[in-house]
Design a protein around this motif. Structure first.
Motif, short mmCIF file in Angstrom:
data_model
loop_
_atom_site.label_atom_id
_atom_site.label_comp_id
_atom_site.label_asym_id
_atom_site.label_seq_id
_atom_site.Cartn_x
_atom_site.Cartn_y
_atom_site.Cartn_z
N SER A 375 0.83 -1.21 0.00
CA SER A 375 0.00 0.00 0.00
C SER A 375 0.87 1.26 0.00
N LEU A 376 1.95 1.24 0.79
CA LEU A 376 2.84 2.38 0.87
C LEU A 376 3.48 2.68 -0.49
N CYS A 377 3.99 1.64 -1.15
CA CYS A 377 4.66 1.83 -2.44
C CYS A 377 3.68 2.28 -3.51
N HIS A 378 2.47 1.72 -3.50
CA HIS A 378 1.44 2.17 -4.45
C HIS A 378 1.12 3.65 -4.21
N GLY A 379 1.08 4.03 -2.94
CA GLY A 379 0.80 5.43 -2.62
C GLY A 379 1.89 6.36 -3.11
N LEU A 380 3.16 5.97 -2.91
CA LEU A 380 4.29 6.80 -3.37
C LEU A 380 4.29 6.92 -4.90
N ASN A 381 4.11 5.79 -5.59
CA ASN A 381 4.10 5.83 -7.06
C ASN A 381 2.91 6.63 -7.57
N GLY A 382 1.75 6.46 -6.91
CA GLY A 382 0.56 7.21 -7.32
C GLY A 382 0.74 8.70 -7.14
N PHE A 383 1.45 9.11 -6.07
CA PHE A 383 1.71 10.53 -5.84
C PHE A 383 2.55 11.10 -6.99
N TYR A 384 3.61 10.37 -7.35
CA TYR A 384 4.48 10.88 -8.42
C TYR A 384 3.76 10.92 -9.75
#
Length: 432
Positions: A375-384
């Protein structure tokens, strides 16, 4: 084809039967508790020195007993271990006979803790275990009474030797089963001003790595390397694996890319390195001190997870370091985290820290990631990948990436602005 004589066949049958008699299948063994491993060659080759003792050999894998070692330090320490053994016996009511009798009872259980080949016969194997175990116990007792021993103890009076022994005691191949140390310590029934269990002594010795102040109650490590891994595990949040469609992570944008996109990095108050939190454009990470010994420390914990934990979703340290490898690609990424006080870099420069992180997970099996990290990595990639943040990152990278680009961009903007002002003034004068 010419057939072999019957005598040859009978001899072959006898040899095979004798060989199979001493083989115990894992599923048939009540004491199948393998926890001390030879680091696989594919992992070891990245940095062999990170897994090899330099000063003191503990256990059978690196023991110079019974062979001539080319490491003079290991040979010298064998003599010192005997002095510590005698010191241990002098402070207790035990004698050599007591130790041999008890450790002999545990021989099979101890042997089963070692996953690699142990070529020593019973006599030499028991000698290694007894001498090394008593050395560690006596060493911990003296270390706990440092002020009394620092003047006349050959180890405690030498700072560099103290540090080297500490580093050797964390190596995966350089371990004794923890139960052996506890049992001998309890058997000795040592009279102390403040009665302490052996696990309490151990926690105090490795306190520099116990950032979460984990207590001894209910703690049953397999050995020192396992204990150091326990220090890193989360204790204040749920890290359980939940069912998710995707447990693999193939890419995460780097720290500098995320920073350019407007993501805010903040140092977390949590003492658990694995406790990452991302919310509303803010990524909170606990402080990570990087030393020259960090690679040695992390590599042995990684190797333990690789060899011991079959469920890759439970390899929490591997998951943490794999994502950190995604986040840190260059010294620029390290500098961003240093500026935010997330990394305290005690190494020579930022490039060395980045190289260490990038090399840690080489040839290590990519784990299945727990739901929290997915979830954390999806959130970071989604932000970028949000169009507004993405184009902002491209603009910052293209025009504000270096001091020269910043200067040239500001100059160009000012030039356009002055040209526009001049044009407006000219038009105004003509109209007037």
């Amino acid at each position: 084809m010419e057939t072999q004589p019957n005598g040859y066949v009978s001899e072959l049958k006898k040899e095979l039967n004798e060989m199979l008699e001493v083989v115990v299948l894992p599923e048939e063994s009540e004491t199948h508790v393998q926890c001390i491993y030879k680091v696989p060659q594919i992992i070891r080759q990245n940095n062999p020195q990170a897994y090899t003792p330099r000063i003191i050999a503990i256990g059978p894998f690196h023991s110079p007993r019974g062979s001539v070692s080319d490491n003079n330090n290991l040979n010298e320490m064998e003599k010192l271990k005997l002095k510590y053994l005698k010191g241990f016996l002098n402070r207790t009511n035990l004698c050599v006979d007591d130790l041999v009798f008890k450790v002999q009872e545990w021989e099979n259980k101890i042997r089963n803790c070692y996953a690699g080949p142990v070529s020593f016969d019973s006599k030499d194997f028991l000698k290694i275990i007894i001498v090394d175990a008593c050395f560690i116990i006596e060493y911990f007792l003296r270390y706990a009474s440092y002020s009394q021993w620092k003047e006349n103890d050959p180890i405690l009076s030498t700072r560099w030797l103290l540090n080297e022994i500490y580093r050797d005691l964390i190596l995966l191949e350089n371990q004794l089963p923890f139960f052996v140390l506890e049992e001998i310590y309890n058997l000795a029934n040592i009279s102390l001003e403040l009665p302490l269990s052996f696990i309490a002594f151990t926690l105090w010795y490795f306190r520099r790595h116990n950032l979460q102040s984990i207590i001894s109650e209910g703690l049953h490590p397999k050995h020192f390397t396992d204990l150091l891994r326990t220090f890193l595990l989360p204790s204040t949040f749920d890290f359980a694996q939940k069912k998710m469609a995707q447990t693999k992570i193939e890419h995460v944008y780097s720290v500098s890319e995320l920073s350019e996109a407007g993501l805010v990095f903040e140092v977390s108050e949590s003492k658990c390195l694995l406790d990452w939190k991302f919310e509303k454009g803010v990524f909170k990470m606990p402080c990570f001190h990087m030393h020259d010994s960090t690679e040695r420390y992390m590599r042995n914990i990684l190797a333990f997870e690789e060899c011991h934990i079959s469920d890759t979703s439970s390899r929490y340290i591997s998951q943490y370091l794999c994502i950190l490898d995604f986040l840190i690609n260059t010294e620029k990424d390290v500098r961003v985290l240093v500026d935010k006080k997330i990394i305290v870099n005690w190494m020579s420069d930022a490039n060395e820290a980045a190289t260490m992180v990038n090399n840690l997970c080489k040839n290590v099996t990519m784990p299945d990631f727990n739901s929290k990290y997915v979830s954390l990595c999806h959130g970071l990639n989604g932000f970028y990948e949000n169009p507004r943040n993405k184009y902002k990152a491209i603009f910052v990278h293209e025009y504000f990436n270096t001091p020269w680009k910043i200067a040239s961009t500001i100059t160009a903007v000012l030039l356009v602005l002055f040209t526009l002002i001049q044009a407006v003034c000219s038009i105004w004068s003509l109209v007037k």
